[in-house]
Design an enzyme around this catalytic site. Structure first.
Site: not given
Ligand code: AMP
Length: 283
Positions: A33-34, A37, A149, A153, A185
């Site tokens: 997580l960043h 998230h 982002k 999706q 990301s």
């Molecule tokens: P992931 O863990 O990459 O599958 O992302 C989980 C959720 O976090 C998804 O809905 C992504 O679109 C969102 N997300 C990932 N990176 C970002 C970001 N930089 N800004 C906002 N939402 C994000």
């Protein structure tokens, strides 16, 4: 904060919460997580009685030569962060819990799932839609939070919910970026310092395109060429696609008008990064 690894326990707890008339917000993630998230979690925390974060690296959305095995994971750090953000429950199942042997059912949003990232990652959105549908069925949230982002999706999940009449509100959340513009990301952790610098061409070329459009450029091809030229100047960058599409249908457009999505996927070294911006042209 509850950490649940099984569907049974998750359902039992959620049943109790629903009996107390709690409204539930779900934030589906693959972990590591960043701040991106975190922005989704905070939005969910503001508007729901209970917040569930799912952390599951979903194998079915990775192609055979993609990074499922190497995808970054750090559950301990994720759990600490969720606890700090006052998450009520983390759902963190094993692959076998989500996909027992002999599962034959998939959810596929055709057309929308076959273009842009779906064209170079066949089956990716089928994996995403299947796991998100399962998470929706397990958690039964009133609201679910997704980042802009991953624009395609988000569009696909909204369509899935509409087409299957799921009583879930999909809440879009803006892209969180580094100060230098790079969209956060989990995959940024793959980048070497040189690659981190090279990756800046992605937000920079999007900014350039935005500027040209705001100054009145309406030909999609001109913008696409400009972005190609810009990105190709960076030796570590290889374009997967630069697309200008209608933000509802994801069909390519020639004239920039209406609700437009400009989406890019670029390899920086071996790491594939995506970014986009969307805007509504004044009529
Ligand atoms: P992931 O863990 O990459 O599958 O992302 C989980 C959720 O976090 C998804 O809905 C992504 O679109 C969102 N997300 C990932 N990176 C970002 C970001 N930089 N800004 C906002 N939402 C994000």
């Amino acid at each position: 904060m509850i950490i649940s690894k099984t569907i049974g326990t998750t359902r039992k707890i959620i049943h109790e919460w629903k009996q107390q008339n709690a409204f539930l917000g779900l934030v589906p993630t693959m972990g590591f997580l960043h701040e991106g998230h975190v922005s989704l979690i905070r939005e969910a925390r503001k508007h729901n009685d209970k917040v569930v974060v799912s952390i599951f690296v979903n194998p079915t959305q990775f192609g055979p030569n993609e990074d499922f095995k190497n995808y970054p994971r750090n559950f301990h750090k994720d759990a600490t962060l969720c606890e700090k953000e006052k998450v009520d429950m983390i759902f963190h199942p094993e692959v076998e819990e989500m996909y027992p042997e002999h599962t034959y059912t998939h959810v596929d949003v055709h057309q929308l799932g076959e273009t842009l990232c779906g064209a170079t990652r066949p089956g990716h959105f089928r994996g995403v839609c299947t796991v998100v549908s399962k998470l929706f069925n397990i958690v039964s949230p009133e609201r679910a939070y997704f980042g802009e982002k991953d624009a395609q999706q988000l569009i696909i999940i909204k369509k899935l919910v509409q087409d299957l009449n799921l009583p879930i509100q999909i809440i879009p959340c803006p892209t969180v970026r580094e100060e230098n513009g790079l969209a956060l990301s989990s995959r940024n952790s793959y980048l070497s310092p040189n690659e981190q610098l090279a990756a800046l061409v992605i937000p920079k070329s999007l900014e350039l395109a935005k500027e040209r459009i705001l100054h009145g450029e309406t030909k999609a091809e001109t913008i696409r060429s400009l972005m190609h030229e810009n990105i190709n100047k960076v030796p570590l960058a290889t374009i997967d696609y630069v697309s200008i599409v209608d933000a509802q249908t994801l069909n390519p457009i020639e004239i920039i008008q209406g609700h437009v999505l400009l989406a890019v996927a670029v390899y920086i070294g071996k790491t594939r990064l995506i970014d986009n911006f969307q805007w509504q042209m004044e009529a």
